[in-house]
Write a protein that holds these residues in place. Structure first.
Motif, PDB file in Angstrom:
ATOM      1  N   PRO A 174      61.925-116.895 112.051  1.00  9.91           N
ATOM      2  CA  PRO A 174      61.546-118.139 111.345  1.00  9.91           C
ATOM      3  C   PRO A 174      62.243-118.302 109.998  1.00  9.91           C
ATOM      4  CG  PRO A 174      59.625-117.104 112.304  1.00  9.91           C
ATOM      5  CD  PRO A 174      60.768-116.159 112.567  1.00  9.91           C
ATOM      6  N   ARG A 177      65.698-119.930 110.292  1.00 10.46           N
ATOM      7  CA  ARG A 177      65.881-121.206 110.984  1.00 10.46           C
ATOM      8  C   ARG A 177      66.194-122.328 110.002  1.00 10.46           C
ATOM      9  NH1 ARG A 177      60.600-120.337 114.933  1.00 10.46           N
ATOM     10  NH2 ARG A 177      61.505-118.523 115.984  1.00 10.46           N
ATOM     11  N   LEU A 180      62.944-128.195 109.704  1.00  9.57           N
ATOM     12  CA  LEU A 180      62.941-129.528 110.312  1.00  9.57           C
ATOM     13  C   LEU A 180      62.897-130.591 109.226  1.00  9.57           C
ATOM     14  CD1 LEU A 180      60.504-129.120 113.347  1.00  9.57           C
ATOM     15  CD2 LEU A 180      63.001-129.134 113.328  1.00  9.57           C
ATOM     16  N   ARG A 183      58.455-133.631 111.229  1.00 15.32           N
ATOM     17  CA  ARG A 183      57.570-132.862 112.099  1.00 15.32           C
ATOM     18  C   ARG A 183      57.525-133.464 113.507  1.00 15.32           C
ATOM     19  NH1 ARG A 183      51.934-131.951 109.532  1.00 15.32           N
ATOM     20  NH2 ARG A 183      53.031-132.937 107.801  1.00 15.32           N
ATOM     21  N   THR A 186      62.930-132.746 116.898  1.00 15.12           N
ATOM     22  CA  THR A 186      63.864-131.620 116.839  1.00 15.12           C
ATOM     23  C   THR A 186      64.917-131.855 115.756  1.00 15.12           C
ATOM     24  OG1 THR A 186      65.243-132.626 118.521  1.00 15.12           O
ATOM     25  CG2 THR A 186      63.583-131.058 119.280  1.00 15.12           C
ATOM     26  N   SER A 188      66.595-131.371 112.475  1.00 10.72           N
ATOM     27  CA  SER A 188      66.538-130.370 111.410  1.00 10.72           C
ATOM     28  C   SER A 188      67.602-130.680 110.365  1.00 10.72           C
ATOM     29  CB  SER A 188      66.814-128.989 111.993  1.00 10.72           C
ATOM     30  OG  SER A 188      68.182-128.914 112.339  1.00 10.72           O
ATOM     31  N   PRO A 258      64.060-126.612 117.888  1.00 13.36           N
ATOM     32  CA  PRO A 258      62.854-126.015 118.430  1.00 13.36           C
ATOM     33  C   PRO A 258      62.732-126.358 119.918  1.00 13.36           C
ATOM     34  CG  PRO A 258      62.312-127.954 117.150  1.00 13.36           C
ATOM     35  CD  PRO A 258      63.791-127.756 117.040  1.00 13.36           C
ATOM     36  N   PRO A 259      61.972-125.708 120.729  1.00 15.27           N
ATOM     37  CA  PRO A 259      61.067-124.648 120.286  1.00 15.27           C
ATOM     38  C   PRO A 259      61.662-123.250 120.378  1.00 15.27           C
ATOM     39  CG  PRO A 259      60.572-125.279 122.532  1.00 15.27           C
ATOM     40  CD  PRO A 259      61.741-126.114 122.110  1.00 15.27           C
ATOM     41  N   SER A 260      62.783-123.085 121.134  1.00 16.79           N
ATOM     42  CA  SER A 260      63.133-121.702 121.480  1.00 16.79           C
ATOM     43  C   SER A 260      63.860-120.963 120.360  1.00 16.79           C
ATOM     44  CB  SER A 260      64.002-121.697 122.741  1.00 16.79           C
ATOM     45  OG  SER A 260      65.306-122.142 122.418  1.00 16.79           O
ATOM     46  N   TYR A 261      64.732-121.630 119.617  1.00 14.94           N
ATOM     47  CA  TYR A 261      65.576-120.983 118.605  1.00 14.94           C
ATOM     48  C   TYR A 261      66.303-119.768 119.184  1.00 14.94           C
ATOM     49  CZ  TYR A 261      63.356-124.001 115.186  1.00 14.94           C
ATOM     50  OH  TYR A 261      62.909-125.088 114.501  1.00 14.94           O
TER      51      TYR A 261
END
Lengths: 347, 508
Positions: A174, A177, A180, A183, A186, A188, A258-261
């Protein structure tokens, strides 16, 4: 600086691209209709899915992020006399580099730097082959893309594989990363990075000595050498800068989405951007600023595609429309024809 | 004469390009059967535009063309050729890897995809043509291995093979050596004797005087007048062409040379095919002196220039600038040390045609502090100022500093190169073919400027295939033959015969 003169210089390619987009949309509608789909409903879904709300538009910008960066690779090459299609393979390594470095130094900057550096490194084989052995970059980059693919698949599945899920690599921690911008979307800071990179590339190409050297060498290596430019160095630099933006694309794609990164099986979430970037660059007329806009357009097509699918039109139709737009931009004869029609109208 | 009907008439031709440039402003020419008709004008006067219209490559904005008694509208060169008008362009349109024969019959023989080409018959027909004209071309050698003069003959044969009655030659002597020019003129005279009509486009007064029957002079897209060549003098034509008397001789005051600026010692340089192109040359150029190198092209002059300008490896020997050894240094270092170089090939080396006038104005000096801002980026404002200075000082006709340099005429392109090189404030200037393909007014300007540089105590190395140029400008001159000097002489102490002998390889 004569503003109106330089504005006029931009107006022509801009109009041409807009016309090509309109033609793409129109022909796309005919194709949709001929294939038995409701074209109007499909386009409505496209627009709704891409720009109807702030959330949807955020999705558009998110999708445009890697495209802008890979388009820059092609544009730098194209403006310096190269047909560099090596972005695809470079993206994989950029992503791998970001995953790798973030395990050791978990902050966003290290991931970005690692992506850029690895991208620059992976540009060197093609660059050196071209400069010292005369190997054409189309041949070398196509082959290097495949080498990159299998090498990256192996790295992803063996070296960086997630201990908890064999279908993906370890995730970016985290703290490494890209935050974002909004919210539940995706989108960022990766998008901001892409736009800033486009501006930096613009400055390099048209406001630095290096850019002058690269462009001069692209047009006429003999005259460049006469003009005190080292043709070898200029060509290597244009590969390297292109590699940097492609590597960055890969890094940003895993660090910011997100979500996997993480990189999924078969490199699915970093695959294809290098080639799509060629189309983005063409529609953006190989100009960094134009690429920001055409990147957003392609992002919108991508984001809207999901909605369109819900309206009963297959995802692939969006690719058809993209294809038609690219062909429309790429046919100079067609554009000349349009031009002449315009001129006749004016005189 | 005027009672005869012309075989070809172009009446009130107007051509306005899409960007608004008026290239032709109501031009009328009449050409009679069996004559050599000269079309004389400076670069940019509209000669080539007019002929491209005749040949179906451009559409006139207004005006009519009459050929053999009827009005014609050629849509393409193929159209024009079918009606009997052929053109040989300044830049040849040959397929380099094809043989002469293949080039000549290309597009003429064997239409369908699988139809057989009757090579034997074509060869026989060509042989007859060549015998009639008394010139020979090796038919089975790839064109790229043939000298320019022969390539031009292939272009002419290509047209004759298509049975044209009217042959347009656009600046045909620009690329030829003096001997080749003479041979070309012999061919043209034979064609005339056969009843062919020839349109000879040129800006060279002597050639027009020698070969044409009548000449029409155009200037800035207008006809200035038409004269019978036998009634004309070079001075009259020059006046018509540029609108004032051109000083065909350069005014040159005596000047005392100073110390040696540039020196070459036993220089050996290899050519592209690995042959010894420069074989042991030694010479020096002093401050305030123009040292000229004359000779038939292809005797090592190009390799010599490239070697001393840092563009070709030196095999053996040394090069010195103001006492410092500069052998093997790269162009950028050389420019910083005070060398400037006007290259012989302006379109492939001296300029980057696709880039703008101002971008070209800093080629070879773009790294200098004077063009950077505080961020070490290129300051385009300063660059534009520099470009404008060059344009003003050298009276360059340019549509704008941001337009591609290819939109300038040849003469103005060359002036831009000269202006840029001089603005490097060099001590030593290499001027290679500085006025080739350049109009009379620009030629005069450039030549006078080289003399001015000499009077300012600069060292000038002039390499030119134009013997008159070397004779007029040089303080000392060498004649180069097969990589060596046949002699170093003073232009006013040498006879034409002596020079001719040296050019032919007889050392003096």
């Amino acid at each position: 600086m004569n503003l109106s003169q330089s504005l006029r210089g931009y107006l022509k390619p801009f109009t041409e691209s807009v016309l090509a987009i309109l033609i793409g949309v129109l022909v796309g509608a005919i194709v949709l209709w001929a294939s038995g789909y409701d074209a109007i409903a499909a386009y409505k879904a496209l627009v709704v899915g891409s720009v109807s709300s702030l959330t949807n538009f955020a999705q558009t910008l998110s999708q445009s992020t890697p495209l802008i960066l890979t388009a820059l690779t092609f544009a730098v090459g194209s403006r310096t006399g190269l047909f560099n299609i090596g972005a695809e393979g470079t993206v994989y390594f950029g992503a791998i580099a970001a995953v790798g470095i973030s395990q050791a130094i978990p902050n966003p900057l290290s991931g970005i730097i690692a992506g850029i550096l690895v991208g620059a490194l992976w540009a060197l084989p093609a660059a050196l082959l071209k400069v010292y052995r005369g190997v054409h970059e189309v041949i070398s980059t196509i082959m290097l893309n495949w080498i990159a693919f299998y090498l990256a698949v192996w790295l992803a599945l063996s070296v960086f594989v997630s201990p908890s899920n064999a279908n993906r690599t370890v995730a970016i921690p985290p703290s490494a990363r890209l935050p974002l911008l909004m919210r539940n979307t995706t989108l960022s800071w990766g998008f901001v990075v892409a736009v800033l990179t486009a501006i930096v590339v613009y400055v390099i190409m048209w406001h630095t000595k290096l850019g002058y050297e690269m462009r001069a060498n692209g047009y006429n290596p003999r005259a460049a050498e006469y003009g005190g430019i080292n043709p070898k160095a200029a060509a290597i630099w244009s590969f390297v800068i292109g590699g940097m933006t492609a590597g960055l694309a890969g890094a940003v794609q895993v660090m910011g989405v997100p979500p996997s990164y993480a990189i999924s099986q078969g490199l699915a979430n970093v695959y294809g951007y290098g080639f799509d970037g060629i189309g983005v660059s063409l529609v953006g007329r190989d100009h960094p600023i134009g690429i920001i806009f055409s990147g957003i357009l392609f992002g919108a097509l991508g984001a809207g595609a999901t909605k369109m699918q819900q309206a009963g039109v297959p995802l692939e139709m969006v690719k058809v429309i993209e294809g038609i737009i690219i062909v429309a931009v790429a046919i100079p004869g067609l554009l000349d024809l349009i031009n002449r029609m315009f001129r006749r109208g004016r005189v | 004469m005027e009672e005869r009907t012309p075989v070809l008439e172009m009446r009130d031709i107007v051509k306005v390009y899409s960007d608004g440039t008026r290239a032709l402003n109501g031009v009328t020419i009449k050409v009679y059967k069996g004559e050599i008709f000269g079309l004389l004008g400076e670069n940019g006067a509209g000669k080539t535009t007019l002929m491209k219209i005749l040949f179906g490559m451009l559409k006139p904005t207004a005006g009519k063309i009459f050929f053999q008694g009827s009005e014609v509208h050629f849509k393409s060169p193929a159209d024009a050729i079918a009606r009997g008008i052929g053109m040989v362009h300044q830049h040849f349109t040959l397929v380099e890897v094809f043989t002469a024969l293949e080039n000549i019959i290309l597009g003429k023989e064997g239409h369908g995809l699988f139809s057989k080409i009757d090579v034997k018959n074509a060869k026989k027909k060509l042989q007859t043509l060549m015998d009639e004209l008394n010139f020979q071309v090796p038919l089975d050698v790839p064109v790229e291995n043939l000298p320019v003069g022969i390539q031009q003959r292939i272009e002419i044969l290509k047209m004759l093979y298509r049975n044209v009655d009217v042959l347009i030659l656009d600046e045909p002597t620009a690329v030829l050596t003096p001997i080749e020019v003479k041979e070309l003129f012999d061919v043209l005279r034979k064609l005339k004797a056969q009843g062919k009509t020839i349109i000879f486009i040129s800006h060279k007064l002597n050639e027009v005087m020698e070969i044409t029957d009548r000449v029409t002079v155009i200037r800035k897209g207008k006809v200035i007048g038409t004269v019978n060549t036998s009634d004309a003098t070079p001075q009259l034509l020059a006046r018509m062409m540029v609108g004032r008397d051109v000083v065909l001789r350069i005014q040159k005051k005596p000047h005392k040379p100073g110390k040696t600026v540039f020196r070459v010692e036993d220089l050996w340089v290899k050519g592209d095919r690995g042959e010894d192109a420069v074989r042991g040359l030694s010479f020096e150029v002093k401050a305030g002196e123009i040292f000229g190198i004359a000779g038939v092209e292809g005797n090592g002059q190009s390799e010599l220039i490239e070697a001393i300008a840092g563009l070709r490896d030196v095999e053996k020997g040394r090069v010195y600038l103001m006492g410092k050894d500069i052998t093997g240094k790269k162009p950028r270092e050389l420019y910083d040390m005070g060398i400037a170089h006007i290259p012989e090939d302006r379109t492939h080396m001296g300029l980057i045609l696709e880039m703008s006038v101002m971008e070209n104005a800093i080629l070879g000096m773009y790294w200098r502090r004077e063009f950077s801002n505080g961020w070490r980026l290129i300051d385009w404002g300063k660059v534009e100022g520099h470009a404008k200075e060059l344009i003003d000082e050298f009276e360059i006709v340019a549509p704008g500093t941001r337009r591609p340099v290819k939109s300038l005429s040849g003469g103005n392109q060359q002036k831009l190169i000269v202006a840029r090189e001089v603005s490097k404030r060099p001590e030593f200037i290499i001027a290679a073919q500085p006025t080739r393909g350049v109009d009379v007014a620009s030629t005069e300007y450039i030549r006078n400027y080289l003399v001015k540089l000499r009077d300012e105590d600069k060292a000038v190395l002039l390499v030119s295939a134009d013997l008159d140029e070397v004779l007029q400008l040089s303080d000392r001159m060498a004649i180069m033959y097969e990589g060596q000097f046949m002699g170093v002489v003073k232009p006013d102490e040498v006879t034409e015969e002596q020079i001719g002998l040296m050019m032919g390889g007889v050392s003096q």
